[in-house]
Design an enzyme around this catalytic site. Structure first.
Site, PDB file in Angstrom:
ATOM      1  N   HIS A  20       0.811  -1.217   0.000  1.00 39.77           N
ATOM      2  CA  HIS A  20       0.000   0.000   0.000  1.00 39.77           C
ATOM      3  C   HIS A  20       0.846   1.269   0.000  1.00 39.77           C
ATOM      4  O   HIS A  20       0.308   2.368  -0.067  1.00 39.77           O
ATOM      5  CB  HIS A  20      -0.908   0.013   1.232  1.00 39.77           C
TER       6      HIS A  20
HETATM    7  C1  UD1 Z   1      -1.761   4.819   6.523  1.00 38.13           C
HETATM    8  C2  UD1 Z   1      -0.426   5.187   7.215  1.00 38.13           C
HETATM    9  C3  UD1 Z   1       0.598   4.082   6.951  1.00 38.13           C
HETATM   10  C4  UD1 Z   1       0.049   2.721   7.357  1.00 38.13           C
HETATM   11  C5  UD1 Z   1      -1.255   2.492   6.608  1.00 38.13           C
HETATM   12  C6  UD1 Z   1      -1.877   1.160   6.940  1.00 38.13           C
HETATM   13  C7  UD1 Z   1       0.133   7.594   7.333  1.00 38.13           C
HETATM   14  C8  UD1 Z   1       1.012   8.641   6.801  1.00 38.13           C
HETATM   15  N1  UD1 Z   1       0.142   6.409   6.678  1.00 38.13           N
HETATM   16  O1  UD1 Z   1      -1.532   4.826   5.120  1.00 38.13           O
HETATM   17  O2  UD1 Z   1       1.761   4.343   7.732  1.00 38.13           O
HETATM   18  O3  UD1 Z   1       0.986   1.728   7.026  1.00 38.13           O
HETATM   19  O4  UD1 Z   1      -2.162   3.541   6.979  1.00 38.13           O
HETATM   20  O5  UD1 Z   1      -3.035   1.008   6.218  1.00 38.13           O
HETATM   21  O6  UD1 Z   1      -0.553   7.813   8.311  1.00 38.13           O
HETATM   22  N2  UD1 Z   1      -9.119   4.679   2.486  1.00 38.13           N
HETATM   23  C9  UD1 Z   1     -10.324   4.047   2.446  1.00 38.13           C
HETATM   24  N3  UD1 Z   1     -10.871   3.674   3.646  1.00 38.13           N
HETATM   25  C10 UD1 Z   1     -10.268   3.895   4.840  1.00 38.13           C
HETATM   26  C11 UD1 Z   1      -9.038   4.558   4.849  1.00 38.13           C
HETATM   27  C12 UD1 Z   1      -8.464   4.924   3.668  1.00 38.13           C
HETATM   28  O7  UD1 Z   1     -10.902   3.823   1.403  1.00 38.13           O
HETATM   29  O8  UD1 Z   1     -10.831   3.505   5.880  1.00 38.13           O
HETATM   30  C13 UD1 Z   1      -8.484   5.047   1.203  1.00 38.13           C
HETATM   31  C14 UD1 Z   1      -8.692   6.467   0.830  1.00 38.13           C
HETATM   32  O9  UD1 Z   1      -8.857   6.531  -0.543  1.00 38.13           O
HETATM   33  C15 UD1 Z   1      -7.406   7.131   1.200  1.00 38.13           C
HETATM   34  C16 UD1 Z   1      -6.391   6.000   0.956  1.00 38.13           C
HETATM   35  O10 UD1 Z   1      -7.099   4.820   1.307  1.00 38.13           O
HETATM   36  O11 UD1 Z   1      -7.174   8.264   0.456  1.00 38.13           O
HETATM   37  C17 UD1 Z   1      -5.156   6.091   1.784  1.00 38.13           C
HETATM   38  O12 UD1 Z   1      -5.479   6.244   3.163  1.00 38.13           O
HETATM   39  P1  UD1 Z   1      -4.571   7.148   4.124  1.00 38.13           P
HETATM   40  O13 UD1 Z   1      -5.175   7.202   5.472  1.00 38.13           O
HETATM   41  O14 UD1 Z   1      -4.266   8.438   3.480  1.00 38.13           O
HETATM   42  O15 UD1 Z   1      -3.171   6.403   4.201  1.00 38.13           O
HETATM   43  P2  UD1 Z   1      -2.754   4.857   4.072  1.00 38.13           P
HETATM   44  O16 UD1 Z   1      -2.189   4.648   2.731  1.00 38.13           O
HETATM   45  O17 UD1 Z   1      -3.844   3.946   4.529  1.00 38.13           O
END
Ligand code: UD1
Length: 402
Positions: A242
């Site tokens: 991811h």
């Molecule tokens: C975050 C953490 C990372 C961790 C990862 C585990 C930071 C900087 N990064 O990254 O260290 O390893 O979590 O998963 O805090 N989304 C959904 N549903 C959710 C959450 C996210 O659909 O419940 C999607 C959204 O499109 C979002 C993308 O996932 O934009 C990324 O989510 P985000 O919280 O920005 O960071 P992660 O890549 O999950």
């Protein structure tokens, strides 16, 4: 902001308790397994003579049921007392909104300690608020360094550790990093790895899970191939990724997908648990249909904690860019190809006794690591104090410091 638990009453009446008041913070999936043993260890002390009040705040960075709620159920912890409802956004949006909302909670609740875990945006945002509000800050999993500032997590770790009053470390590498940065040795406490507390507490329940019931949730038809693979004892591989560096560029993600389809899935069934970010990118780059059609790939939505443990303990090999999985592979003895150029967890590497090889996202290197690790003998590697009792040591230390 939503108040969810019993503590709303305390908040709204302005009632004050004596004793130690602690707020702990979670925001994203990897935080939940780190906070669960801490809460359990606190409870064990609270039911004795200690007077401790604890409040769990979820910033809401992860909000999908399968990225958040299912973990509270599986880990047997109560739902958070307060959900800040931050959601997705740019880093500045997530950190900024979290700070604004968390500051209100801290001002209203006036805790003695704020406890943060890991390295996600919630960790960093709430650490800054803690110190600006002059509250003591404890960081669980302090001192990890990848020395790669392109990783948002590295920035979060550095900011959090610089501000923390008490730094709980997992390894001698972390102690050394903090020492090199001039952290006062009295504030560093080597306690071991709290993730392993959770792993050991749930290992037997994970063992009881029927693997086929997990695989039956597959979104595509690779499933049948896996049944054959399992039946003829060939074993299977597990993939999770991811990190923006692996999934955000079309070219990089495209070449990784080609490798997993043409090389890995051609040799053994590949169980791929898809993070929402990765799914979004596969769709955006037009890569998803080919992945879905591949007979050797079993595509799963993000799985629960116990299901992931089960997949790991049964897998012949794991491909991942997750730090937590690298650690869990050591305890289960599963060879791990780490899809990163560096790691903040050097103890997990083969050259340091662990089971993981750094391969980045260049296909030649990943191929070499796969060839070297796929037939290697499984052996467990347990670094010092990764013994399932880390949370007890943390709570003991906090009580000592008051
Ligand atoms: C975050 C953490 C990372 C961790 C990862 C585990 C930071 C900087 N990064 O990254 O260290 O390893 O979590 O998963 O805090 N989304 C959904 N549903 C959710 C959450 C996210 O659909 O419940 C999607 C959204 O499109 C979002 C993308 O996932 O934009 C990324 O989510 P985000 O919280 O920005 O960071 P992660 O890549 O999950």
């Amino acid at each position: 902001m939503r108040f969810l638990g019993w503590s709303y009453f305390w908040y709204s009446t302005g009632l004050r308790r004596s004793g130690m008041k602690i707020i702990s913070v979670v925001g994203a999936r990897p935080n939940f397994m780190k906070i669960a043993p801490f809460i359990r260890a606190l409870k064990a002390r609270t039911s004795g003579k200690e007077d401790i009040t604890h409040l769990l705040v979820h910033t809401g960075q992860h909000y999908d049921d399968n990225m958040s709620r299912v973990f509270f159920q599986a880990l047997d912890i109560s739902m958070p007392d307060i959900d800040l409802g931050i959601g997705s956004g740019t880093h500045a949006e997530q950190v900024g909104k979290t700070m604004i909302e968390f500051e209100k909670v801290v001002r209203a609740r006036k805790p003695d300690w704020i406890v943060v875990v890991g390295d996600v945006n919630a960790t960093c945002a709430c650490s800054i608020v803690a110190k600006k509000e002059n509250v003591k800050l404890a960081h669980i999993e302090a001192g990890l360094r990848s020395f790669d500032l392109r990783m948002p997590e590295e920035i979060n770790r550095m900011v959090t550790d610089r501000l923390s009053d008490l730094l709980f470390t997992t390894s001698s590498y972390a102690n050394e990093n903090l020492g090199n940065e001039g952290v006062c040795p009295e504030n560093i406490k080597f306690v071991g790895n709290i993730m392993i507390d959770t792993l050991e507490a749930h290992r037997s329940n994970a063992e009881k899970i029927d693997l086929r019931s997990v695989l039956n949730t597959a979104e595509n038809t690779g499933h049948n191939f896996l049944q054959e693979g399992l039946e003829d004892g060939k074993g299977f591989a597990v993939l999770t990724m991811h990190r923006p560096s692996n999934v955000d560029q079309k070219e990089t993600l495209g070449s990784l997908v080609r490798f997993f389809i043409d090389v890995v899935a051609a040799e053994m069934p590949l169980v791929w648990t898809l993070h929402p970010r990765t799914r979004n990118r596969l769709e955006e780059f037009g890569l998803l249909p080919e992945v879905e059609r591949c007979r050797g790939i079993i595509l799963l939505k993000p799985v629960g904690y116990l299901e992931m443990l089960k997949l790991n303990m049964e897998a012949g090999i794991v491909f991942t860019d997750s730090g937590g999985l690298q650690e869990e592979c050591c305890i289960f003895g599963t060879p791990c190809v780490t899809l990163r150029e560096n790691t903040e967890r050097p103890e997990t590497l083969v050259e340091n006794g662990g089971l993981s090889m750094l391969a980045g996202n260049k296909i030649d290197k990943i191929h070499d690591a796969f060839s070297e690790l796929k037939d290697s003998a499984n052996r467990v590697f347990r670094p010092p104090l990764w013994d399932g009792r880390t949370a007890e040591r943390i709570v003991e230390e906090m009580l000592k410091r008051g």
